[in-house]
Write a protein that holds these residues in place. Sequence first.
Motif, PDB file in Angstrom:
ATOM      1  N   ALA A 146      -5.845 -33.560 -16.792  1.00 15.08           N
ATOM      2  CA  ALA A 146      -5.424 -32.688 -15.701  1.00 15.08           C
ATOM      3  C   ALA A 146      -5.746 -33.292 -14.337  1.00 15.08           C
ATOM      4  CB  ALA A 146      -6.100 -31.325 -15.836  1.00 15.08           C
ATOM      5  N   LYS A 147      -6.686 -34.200 -14.268  1.00 15.50           N
ATOM      6  CA  LYS A 147      -7.056 -34.805 -12.987  1.00 15.50           C
ATOM      7  C   LYS A 147      -5.931 -35.644 -12.396  1.00 15.50           C
ATOM      8  CE  LYS A 147     -11.951 -34.485 -13.411  1.00 15.50           C
ATOM      9  NZ  LYS A 147     -13.233 -35.110 -13.301  1.00 15.50           N
ATOM     10  N   PHE A 148      -4.924 -35.925 -13.201  1.00 10.84           N
ATOM     11  CA  PHE A 148      -3.769 -36.649 -12.692  1.00 10.84           C
ATOM     12  C   PHE A 148      -3.070 -35.865 -11.583  1.00 10.84           C
ATOM     13  CE2 PHE A 148       0.721 -38.041 -12.967  1.00 10.84           C
ATOM     14  CZ  PHE A 148       0.526 -39.364 -12.634  1.00 10.84           C
ATOM     15  N   LEU A 149      -3.204 -34.548 -11.611  1.00 16.21           N
ATOM     16  CA  LEU A 149      -2.620 -33.718 -10.549  1.00 16.21           C
ATOM     17  C   LEU A 149      -3.252 -34.002  -9.193  1.00 16.21           C
ATOM     18  CD1 LEU A 149      -2.393 -30.269 -12.367  1.00 16.21           C
ATOM     19  CD2 LEU A 149      -0.503 -31.771 -11.749  1.00 16.21           C
ATOM     20  N   GLY A 150      -4.396 -34.647  -9.187  1.00 19.88           N
ATOM     21  CA  GLY A 150      -5.090 -34.960  -7.949  1.00 19.88           C
ATOM     22  C   GLY A 150      -4.319 -35.887  -7.021  1.00 19.88           C
TER      23      GLY A 150
ATOM     24  N   GLY B 105      -3.392 -30.826  -4.921  1.00 23.27           N
ATOM     25  CA  GLY B 105      -3.646 -31.540  -6.171  1.00 23.27           C
ATOM     26  C   GLY B 105      -5.045 -31.354  -6.712  1.00 23.27           C
ATOM     27  N   GLY B 106      -6.053 -31.461  -5.855  1.00 22.20           N
ATOM     28  CA  GLY B 106      -7.438 -31.315  -6.299  1.00 22.20           C
ATOM     29  C   GLY B 106      -7.738 -29.937  -6.878  1.00 22.20           C
ATOM     30  N   PRO B 107      -7.448 -28.870  -6.120  1.00 23.06           N
ATOM     31  CA  PRO B 107      -7.690 -27.531  -6.681  1.00 23.06           C
ATOM     32  C   PRO B 107      -6.844 -27.241  -7.919  1.00 23.06           C
ATOM     33  CG  PRO B 107      -7.457 -27.403  -4.303  1.00 23.06           C
ATOM     34  CD  PRO B 107      -7.107 -28.797  -4.694  1.00 23.06           C
ATOM     35  N   ALA B 108      -5.597 -27.684  -7.919  1.00 24.72           N
ATOM     36  CA  ALA B 108      -4.737 -27.460  -9.087  1.00 24.72           C
ATOM     37  C   ALA B 108      -5.280 -28.205 -10.297  1.00 24.72           C
ATOM     38  CB  ALA B 108      -3.311 -27.903  -8.788  1.00 24.72           C
ATOM     39  N   ALA B 109      -5.757 -29.412 -10.092  1.00 19.86           N
ATOM     40  CA  ALA B 109      -6.321 -30.196 -11.195  1.00 19.86           C
ATOM     41  C   ALA B 109      -7.569 -29.521 -11.748  1.00 19.86           C
ATOM     42  CB  ALA B 109      -6.653 -31.612 -10.714  1.00 19.86           C
ATOM     43  N   PHE B 110      -8.428 -29.007 -10.867  1.00 22.59           N
ATOM     44  CA  PHE B 110      -9.642 -28.330 -11.314  1.00 22.59           C
ATOM     45  C   PHE B 110      -9.306 -27.098 -12.143  1.00 22.59           C
ATOM     46  CE2 PHE B 110     -12.875 -25.053 -10.654  1.00 22.59           C
ATOM     47  CZ  PHE B 110     -13.970 -25.684 -11.215  1.00 22.59           C
TER      48      PHE B 110
ATOM     49  N   TRP C  41      -6.470 -26.339 -13.727  1.00 25.20           N
ATOM     50  CA  TRP C  41      -5.811 -26.681 -14.986  1.00 25.20           C
ATOM     51  C   TRP C  41      -6.801 -27.308 -15.971  1.00 25.20           C
ATOM     52  CZ3 TRP C  41      -2.248 -24.626 -17.445  1.00 25.20           C
ATOM     53  CH2 TRP C  41      -1.626 -25.255 -18.500  1.00 25.20           C
ATOM     54  N   GLN C  42      -7.748 -28.072 -15.468  1.00 24.73           N
ATOM     55  CA  GLN C  42      -8.762 -28.646 -16.345  1.00 24.73           C
ATOM     56  C   GLN C  42      -9.597 -27.548 -16.991  1.00 24.73           C
ATOM     57  OE1 GLN C  42     -11.468 -31.368 -14.443  1.00 24.73           O
ATOM     58  NE2 GLN C  42     -12.353 -32.032 -16.369  1.00 24.73           N
ATOM     59  N   MET C  43      -9.956 -26.523 -16.229  1.00 25.88           N
ATOM     60  CA  MET C  43     -10.725 -25.417 -16.785  1.00 25.88           C
ATOM     61  C   MET C  43      -9.916 -24.645 -17.825  1.00 25.88           C
ATOM     62  SD  MET C  43     -13.719 -25.555 -15.577  1.00 25.88           S
ATOM     63  CE  MET C  43     -13.570 -27.314 -15.505  1.00 25.88           C
ATOM     64  N   VAL C  44      -8.634 -24.443 -17.558  1.00 24.15           N
ATOM     65  CA  VAL C  44      -7.765 -23.755 -18.527  1.00 24.15           C
ATOM     66  C   VAL C  44      -7.706 -24.544 -19.831  1.00 24.15           C
ATOM     67  CG1 VAL C  44      -5.364 -23.111 -19.015  1.00 24.15           C
ATOM     68  CG2 VAL C  44      -6.379 -22.553 -16.794  1.00 24.15           C
TER      69      VAL C  44
ATOM     70  N   GLY D 122      -9.070 -25.123 -25.353  1.00 17.43           N
ATOM     71  CA  GLY D 122      -9.491 -26.133 -26.318  1.00 17.43           C
ATOM     72  C   GLY D 122     -10.785 -25.767 -27.022  1.00 17.43           C
ATOM     73  N   LEU D 123     -11.770 -25.302 -26.273  1.00 19.28           N
ATOM     74  CA  LEU D 123     -13.042 -24.930 -26.888  1.00 19.28           C
ATOM     75  C   LEU D 123     -12.877 -23.744 -27.830  1.00 19.28           C
ATOM     76  CD1 LEU D 123     -15.395 -25.356 -23.826  1.00 19.28           C
ATOM     77  CD2 LEU D 123     -15.364 -26.776 -25.879  1.00 19.28           C
ATOM     78  N   ARG D 124     -12.054 -22.780 -27.430  1.00 23.66           N
ATOM     79  CA  ARG D 124     -11.819 -21.623 -28.292  1.00 23.66           C
ATOM     80  C   ARG D 124     -11.165 -22.039 -29.612  1.00 23.66           C
ATOM     81  NH1 ARG D 124      -8.062 -18.060 -25.584  1.00 23.66           N
ATOM     82  NH2 ARG D 124      -6.506 -19.103 -26.849  1.00 23.66           N
ATOM     83  N   GLU D 125     -10.208 -22.962 -29.536  1.00 22.26           N
ATOM     84  CA  GLU D 125      -9.500 -23.380 -30.739  1.00 22.26           C
ATOM     85  C   GLU D 125     -10.318 -24.350 -31.593  1.00 22.26           C
ATOM     86  OE1 GLU D 125      -6.593 -22.096 -31.777  1.00 22.26           O
ATOM     87  OE2 GLU D 125      -6.787 -20.762 -30.049  1.00 22.26           O
ATOM     88  N   VAL D 126     -10.960 -25.324 -30.970  1.00 23.41           N
ATOM     89  CA  VAL D 126     -11.704 -26.330 -31.727  1.00 23.41           C
ATOM     90  C   VAL D 126     -12.906 -25.715 -32.437  1.00 23.41           C
ATOM     91  CG1 VAL D 126     -13.189 -28.361 -31.478  1.00 23.41           C
ATOM     92  CG2 VAL D 126     -10.957 -28.326 -30.409  1.00 23.41           C
ATOM     93  N   HIS D 127     -13.645 -24.871 -31.735  1.00 25.24           N
ATOM     94  CA  HIS D 127     -14.848 -24.294 -32.320  1.00 25.24           C
ATOM     95  C   HIS D 127     -14.588 -22.970 -33.032  1.00 25.24           C
ATOM     96  CE1 HIS D 127     -17.523 -27.326 -30.790  1.00 25.24           C
ATOM     97  NE2 HIS D 127     -17.032 -27.171 -29.568  1.00 25.24           N
ATOM     98  N   ARG D 128     -13.344 -22.502 -32.984  1.00 23.26           N
ATOM     99  CA  ARG D 128     -12.944 -21.266 -33.651  1.00 23.26           C
ATOM    100  C   ARG D 128     -13.891 -20.117 -33.293  1.00 23.26           C
ATOM    101  NH1 ARG D 128     -12.528 -25.340 -37.229  1.00 23.26           N
ATOM    102  NH2 ARG D 128     -14.350 -24.782 -38.447  1.00 23.26           N
ATOM    103  N   ILE D 129     -13.987 -19.860 -31.995  1.00 28.15           N
ATOM    104  CA  ILE D 129     -14.852 -18.788 -31.520  1.00 28.15           C
ATOM    105  C   ILE D 129     -14.006 -17.751 -30.802  1.00 28.15           C
ATOM    106  CG2 ILE D 129     -16.905 -20.219 -31.318  1.00 28.15           C
ATOM    107  CD1 ILE D 129     -16.404 -20.440 -28.345  1.00 28.15           C
TER     108      ILE D 129
END
Length: 117
Positions: free
Chosen positions: A56-60, A66-71, A73-76, A81-88
């Motif tokens: 997502a940092k490519f949006l920078g 670019g910087g705020p959008a990258a931040f 989108w990275q959080m999203v 990803g964490l919800r799906e990978v760790h199945r929580i």
Amino acid sequence: MLMGAAFMLCVVLTPIWVVAAMLINTLFVHFCLCLVGAGREGLIGTFRVVAYSQAAKFLGILPFVGGPAAFIWQMVIQVIGLREVHRISSLRLLLAVASAVVFIMLAALGWLVAWPG
């Protein structure tokens, strides 16, 4: 001559800095996940999500937004990803994020108390 050497040093050290920052981010995120009883896929699963979210940092490259959008989108990407990978559940993930925010605020408060300026 000195400016060229400094530039080359930055070029050489940037990949090392990015990997180090990703590792620190992974350790912090995984610690917060473990506090709420998550992290089933281990540190490697968390690292994969953190590494994937770096795209997502490519949006920078976009001026001004670019910087705020990258931040954002990275959080999203990390949350999904964490919800799906760790199945929580989303609630556990929200608790992990809240604990991360509390730790960051406590660290900032400790910084202010230690160095009042």
